[in-house]
Design a protein around this motif. Structure first.
Motif, PDB file in Angstrom:
ATOM      1  N   ILE A 588       0.855  -1.186   0.000  1.00 25.22           N
ATOM      2  CA  ILE A 588       0.000   0.000   0.000  1.00 25.22           C
ATOM      3  C   ILE A 588       0.891   1.236   0.000  1.00 25.22           C
ATOM      4  O   ILE A 588       2.014   1.210   0.511  1.00 25.22           O
ATOM      5  CB  ILE A 588      -0.967   0.024   1.213  1.00 25.22           C
ATOM      6  CG1 ILE A 588      -0.190   0.173   2.531  1.00 25.22           C
ATOM      7  CG2 ILE A 588      -1.843  -1.195   1.245  1.00 25.22           C
ATOM      8  CD1 ILE A 588      -1.066   0.426   3.729  1.00 25.22           C
ATOM      9  N   ILE A 589       0.405   2.295  -0.621  1.00 22.02           N
ATOM     10  CA  ILE A 589       1.160   3.549  -0.627  1.00 22.02           C
ATOM     11  C   ILE A 589       0.886   4.241   0.697  1.00 22.02           C
ATOM     12  O   ILE A 589      -0.158   4.870   0.888  1.00 22.02           O
ATOM     13  CB  ILE A 589       0.745   4.432  -1.823  1.00 22.02           C
ATOM     14  CG1 ILE A 589       1.008   3.695  -3.128  1.00 22.02           C
ATOM     15  CG2 ILE A 589       1.501   5.753  -1.795  1.00 22.02           C
ATOM     16  CD1 ILE A 589       0.552   4.442  -4.371  1.00 22.02           C
ATOM     17  N   TRP A 590       1.835   4.104   1.612  1.00 25.57           N
ATOM     18  CA  TRP A 590       1.637   4.620   2.966  1.00 25.57           C
ATOM     19  C   TRP A 590       2.487   5.858   3.232  1.00 25.57           C
ATOM     20  O   TRP A 590       2.093   6.727   3.989  1.00 25.57           O
ATOM     21  CB  TRP A 590       1.994   3.525   3.982  1.00 25.57           C
ATOM     22  CG  TRP A 590       1.297   3.682   5.299  1.00 25.57           C
ATOM     23  CD1 TRP A 590      -0.005   4.019   5.506  1.00 25.57           C
ATOM     24  CD2 TRP A 590       1.859   3.490   6.597  1.00 25.57           C
ATOM     25  NE1 TRP A 590      -0.303   4.044   6.848  1.00 25.57           N
ATOM     26  CE2 TRP A 590       0.840   3.718   7.548  1.00 25.57           C
ATOM     27  CE3 TRP A 590       3.124   3.132   7.059  1.00 25.57           C
ATOM     28  CZ2 TRP A 590       1.037   3.616   8.919  1.00 25.57           C
ATOM     29  CZ3 TRP A 590       3.320   3.011   8.418  1.00 25.57           C
ATOM     30  CH2 TRP A 590       2.293   3.257   9.343  1.00 25.57           C
ATOM     31  N   ALA A 591       3.639   5.934   2.601  1.00 28.94           N
ATOM     32  CA  ALA A 591       4.538   7.061   2.823  1.00 28.94           C
ATOM     33  C   ALA A 591       4.559   7.951   1.582  1.00 28.94           C
ATOM     34  O   ALA A 591       3.518   8.327   1.056  1.00 28.94           O
ATOM     35  CB  ALA A 591       5.933   6.547   3.182  1.00 28.94           C
ATOM     36  N   ASP A 592       5.737   8.270   1.082  1.00 28.11           N
ATOM     37  CA  ASP A 592       5.893   9.142  -0.076  1.00 28.11           C
ATOM     38  C   ASP A 592       5.503   8.374  -1.342  1.00 28.11           C
ATOM     39  O   ASP A 592       6.123   7.370  -1.679  1.00 28.11           O
ATOM     40  CB  ASP A 592       7.355   9.596  -0.156  1.00 28.11           C
ATOM     41  CG  ASP A 592       7.596  10.625  -1.252  1.00 28.11           C
ATOM     42  OD1 ASP A 592       6.697  10.814  -2.102  1.00 28.11           O
ATOM     43  OD2 ASP A 592       8.676  11.236  -1.274  1.00 28.11           O
ATOM     44  N   PRO A 593       4.478   8.832  -2.071  1.00 31.41           N
ATOM     45  CA  PRO A 593       4.036   8.093  -3.270  1.00 31.41           C
ATOM     46  C   PRO A 593       5.033   8.139  -4.416  1.00 31.41           C
ATOM     47  O   PRO A 593       4.876   7.418  -5.396  1.00 31.41           O
ATOM     48  CB  PRO A 593       2.729   8.795  -3.656  1.00 31.41           C
ATOM     49  CG  PRO A 593       2.856  10.167  -3.099  1.00 31.41           C
ATOM     50  CD  PRO A 593       3.666  10.028  -1.839  1.00 31.41           C
ATOM     51  N   THR A 594       6.061   8.976  -4.301  1.00 31.26           N
ATOM     52  CA  THR A 594       7.070   9.050  -5.364  1.00 31.26           C
ATOM     53  C   THR A 594       8.207   8.058  -5.130  1.00 31.26           C
ATOM     54  O   THR A 594       9.070   7.892  -6.000  1.00 31.26           O
ATOM     55  CB  THR A 594       7.669  10.466  -5.452  1.00 31.26           C
ATOM     56  OG1 THR A 594       8.477  10.732  -4.298  1.00 31.26           O
ATOM     57  CG2 THR A 594       6.578  11.512  -5.547  1.00 31.26           C
ATOM     58  N   LYS A 595       8.225   7.394  -3.962  1.00 33.15           N
ATOM     59  CA  LYS A 595       9.312   6.487  -3.608  1.00 33.15           C
ATOM     60  C   LYS A 595       8.793   5.050  -3.486  1.00 33.15           C
ATOM     61  O   LYS A 595       7.609   4.812  -3.297  1.00 33.15           O
ATOM     62  CB  LYS A 595       9.943   6.901  -2.269  1.00 33.15           C
ATOM     63  CG  LYS A 595      10.475   8.336  -2.244  1.00 33.15           C
ATOM     64  CD  LYS A 595      11.601   8.550  -3.219  1.00 33.15           C
ATOM     65  CE  LYS A 595      12.127   9.988  -3.151  1.00 33.15           C
ATOM     66  NZ  LYS A 595      13.165  10.234  -4.176  1.00 33.15           N
TER      67      LYS A 595
END
Length: 787
Positions: A588-595
């Motif tokens: 899941i995208i939990w932190a920075d969506p670019t990383k």
């Protein structure tokens, strides 16, 4: 600057209304756009400068090291035991203190209750961060236990009709605190903002007293004594945490507070830009638009000046000296630029509310600062001098007899210069438009990445007050009401990174795996049912299986990082308990969506939850479901307001930096094209005016409308095509550099590049052809009847 010169200058501007409007409007819009961008840049540049002695304030950063001693992550948080140890064991430390994350907290005064962003900090924080006290002082505010500092706005909300200082209030509706300080509201461009600040010097159970070395949840700030060398200090403290705790291999260093906003990203433990990249783009935008506007102004001013040769000749024949002519032309240019500047400030003042609303900021013209205003005035003055210098120095040198006889023609070099300036102008426009397309596509690419869970109809509210003890009853009532399909409680929002852990152990792990870091969420039952997390294999926690109280779920990245071939049933040591893996879910995208996503563990356990997540019943209207949730929750937790938030909205906050960049590039990219086309419109009108007789003769000799339009348009379109040949490779190179900072990025396609080129050519051609069509449609008799 006599009255007559001003009157002549004003009459000349008024006589050529169309030219004046185009020139005035183009420069004014360009100046206004640059001003808005510079306001935003200045606001970012002044981050944290409000703190007294800010250049001597430092943040403690923590590097996490692998088995080989290589840095694989840097964070701004550290253990709460660190400041005390630094004060007592390290020479050169003037003051050190920790401060917590801001959290929404209920403050109650009788029947008045408000939720505010609250932080908890050690008393020494007031020796490091300076605030402007309206009542109380930094020396006394935290001298006694159970004290709280309020901002002015918070104090007025809680005590609307009386002074708050010395008054008592309830913290989270259970702990009595005394207001010992009221400070001015904190600006947005400041780190460690709050609406209320509570001291750790308390005895009412607000904050755990235990000093921990393995809980990285606190910001540590410090001031050094004068004369302390920062590099030497960092060498001395590098191994400081390892000397007190062996759970993780780390190194720490101090970093200037004034750099934390613009240079806050780290790679391999070293500063690697941050927000400064975006600020540089905005500075480039401001300079680019200003250059485009100034080129417009100079081109139109010099082109129009060529028609005033006879005026110069007559004036010189009547005794005017060259000095007075230079004075006159420069005065007209300065007058025009001054009007543009005044109009630009008016445009900025009118558009600031909309600009602030778009970017979620609070900028004013005062934000720019004296130095930036001075720079801008210098640019405006130089523009006036450059645009006025051609007619002032070139035309004033003509012989009166030649000018009156019409023997003076346009200087070839000035025409070439104008063409070169148009090419430069449109090269900037190509760069801005192409950049706008790439930024938009990158933002859409990031937004369209699978988030790993279903955010539709997913809402959250904080776990607080009576909800801790009445959660099961609340869940039953909400599900039975039909407003909610499922519900879970967790330590963190599904949308936002909250907690990281390490030290997990499993069979077959390598020595280097000891330092592997995991995102973590602790929950109980119905986690995947509620959030829509997609299970790859295995299952969610179940209340019917008692052994799930010692179970965990892993994401796909965790399974890969741990090299688990058959993860279901594997034993993993987590938080001192050997647990069984019962499920694997998609990242899941939990932190920075670019990383790239970190490994993640979701564990079942008794804990102090922070968030209640609910899946709304799509069979009922959203408005009705929210009203039912609010009603039932308020009945069970009457003191607290019901704060419901859609996870969709929370997720979109991750893209704030890219959203701001996209808005500004769209807005100012469009303005750059508009300003460039204004200049092209003026130049094409002037060109058509110069060639009126030529056009008339061509029409008499049988030239078609289309032929004349193409004849007049081609010279300008040719300049735009040259600009495209310069601008496209440059934009491709620069945008590739920008995209390289993203782990997930779109591709710059030929379609993107050529669509921007085609758009610019089309707009330029339509702009020029408007004047060309007018010229081609004119009656040729009117043009040549005196020949």
């Amino acid at each position: 600057m006599d009255k007559l010169s001003l009157k002549i200058a004003w009459r000349n501007l008024w006589k050529n209304k169309g030219f004046t409007l185009i020139n005035l409007g183009g420069l004014a819009i360009g100046l206004a756009a640059s001003l808005l961008l510079l306001l935003y840049v200045a606001n970012e540049w002044k981050f944290n400068t409000q703190y007294k002695d800010a250049e001597n304030i430092y943040e403690v950063k923590t590097n996490f090291l692998d088995a080989a001693g290589k840095v694989f992550g840097t964070t701004g948080v550290s253990p709460n035991a660190l400041p005390l140890a630094m004060r007592s064991e390290l020479a050169g430390v003037k003051a050190a203190a920790f401060i917590t994350w801001p959290s929404q907290t209920l403050l109650v005064n009788g029947t008045t209750s408000v939720k505010v962003d609250n932080r908890i900090a050690e008393p020494d924080i007031l020796k490091i961060l300076s605030y402007k006290f309206i009542s109380g002082s930094a020396e006394t505010a935290f001298s006694k236990p159970n004290s709280v500092i309020l901002t002015s706005n918070t104090a007025k909300r809680l005590f609307p009709n009386t002074s708050a200082i010395g008054k008592s209030l309830k913290f989270m509706n259970f702990a009595n605190l005394t207001v010992t300080g009221i400070i001015e509201d904190l600006p947005e461009n400041m780190s460690y903002r709050f609406e209320s600040l509570v001291s750790t010097n308390e005895n009412v159970g607000i904050f755990p007293k235990a000093m921990q070395w393995d809980n990285y949840s606190f910001y540590t700030l410090l001031k050094l004594n004068p004369g302390v060398n920062v590099d030497d200090f960092n060498k001395n403290i590098s191994n400081f945490l390892n000397q007190h705790s062996n759970k993780e291999v780390t190194s720490i260093f101090i970093y200037p507070l004034l750099k934390s906003n613009l240079y806050g990203d780290f790679i391999n433990g070293k500063p690697a830009d941050g927000k400064i990249g975006q600020v540089r783009i905005f500075i480039g935008l401001a300079i680019g638009i200003l250059i485009i506007a100034c080129i417009n102004f100079m081109n139109l001013a010099t082109a129009k000046a060529g028609k005033r040769a006879k005026e110069v000749g007559i004036k010189k024949a009547m005794g005017a000296g060259r000095g007075s002519l230079i004075h006159q032309f420069l005065l007209e240019a300065i007058l025009m630029v001054s009007f543009s500047f005044i109009l630009a400030i008016t445009i900025v003042e009118i558009s600031l509310p909309l600009f602030n609303n778009l970017l979620h900021v609070n900028l004013t013209l005062q934000s720019l600062g004296f130095t930036n205003w001075l720079y801008l005035c210098v640019v405006v003055f130089i523009t006036a001098l450059l645009s006025g210098s051609y007619p002032a120095f070139y035309l004033s040198a003509f012989q009166p007899v030649d000018t009156v006889k019409g023997l003076i023609r346009q200087n070839g070099s000035s025409v070439t210069l104008r063409k070169a300036l148009v090419v430069v102008q449109f090269s900037f426009a190509v760069l801005l438009i192409t950049g706008t397309i790439v930024v938009y596509n990158q933002l859409q690419y990031l937004r369209n990445r699978p988030m790993g869970y279903n955010s539709t109809s997913l809402v959250e509210m904080p776990m607080e007050g009576m909800l801790f003890q009445n959660y099961d009853e609340l869940k039953n009532r909400l599900v039975q009401s039909g407003a909610v399909l499922s519900m879970c409680k967790t330590t963190a929002s599904i949308s936002t990174q909250n907690s990281v852990t390490s030290g997990l152990e499993w069979e077959g792990m390598l020595p280097a795996d000891k330092s592997l870091r995991f995102n973590q969420i602790i929950t109980t039952n119905d986690f995947s049912n509620t959030t829509g997390v997609k299970m790859v294999i295995g299952r969610d926690f179940s209340k019917d299986i008692a052994s799930d109280s010692s179970a965990i779920m892993l994401n796909s990245s965790a399974v890969k990082a741990m090299n688990l071939q058959q993860p279901i049933g594997k034993k993993v040591l987590y938080e001192g308990i050997r647990r069984t893996v019962i499920g694997v879910f998609e990242d899941i995208i939990w932190a920075d969506p670019t990383k790239k996503e970190m490994p993640m563990v979701v564990a079942w356990g008794p804990f102090l939850p922070n968030v209640i997540t609910m899946r709304l019943n799509s069979a009922r209207s959203t408005k009705e479901a929210l009203a039912t949730i609010t009603k039932i929750t308020k009945e069970m937790n009457p003191v607290y307001p019901v704060d419901l938030e859609f996870v969709d909205s929370l997720y979109q906050e991750k893209f704030e930096r890219e959203r701001v960049l996209s808005i500004l590039s769209n807005l100012f990219g469009g303005l750059s094209i508009f300003i460039s086309c204004l200049g092209l419109l003026g130049l094409s009108a002037y060109s058509a005016e110069l060639r009126t007789k030529e056009i008339g003769i061509r029409k008499v000799l049988g030239a078609s409308h289309v032929g004349i339009v193409n004849l007049l348009s081609w010279n300008f379109v040719k300049m735009v095509l040259i600009a495209i040949c310069i601008g496209l490779p440059l934009s491709y190179y620069l945008m590739n550099i920008w995209l390289s900072k993203f782990d997930f990025r779109t591709e710059i396609t030929g379609f993107m590049m050529f669509s921007s080129a085609g758009f610019i050519v089309l707009i330029a051609y339509l702009t020029v052809s408007y004047q060309a069509v007018r010229a081609a449609s004119a009656n040729p008799i009117n043009a040549i009847k005196y020949e």
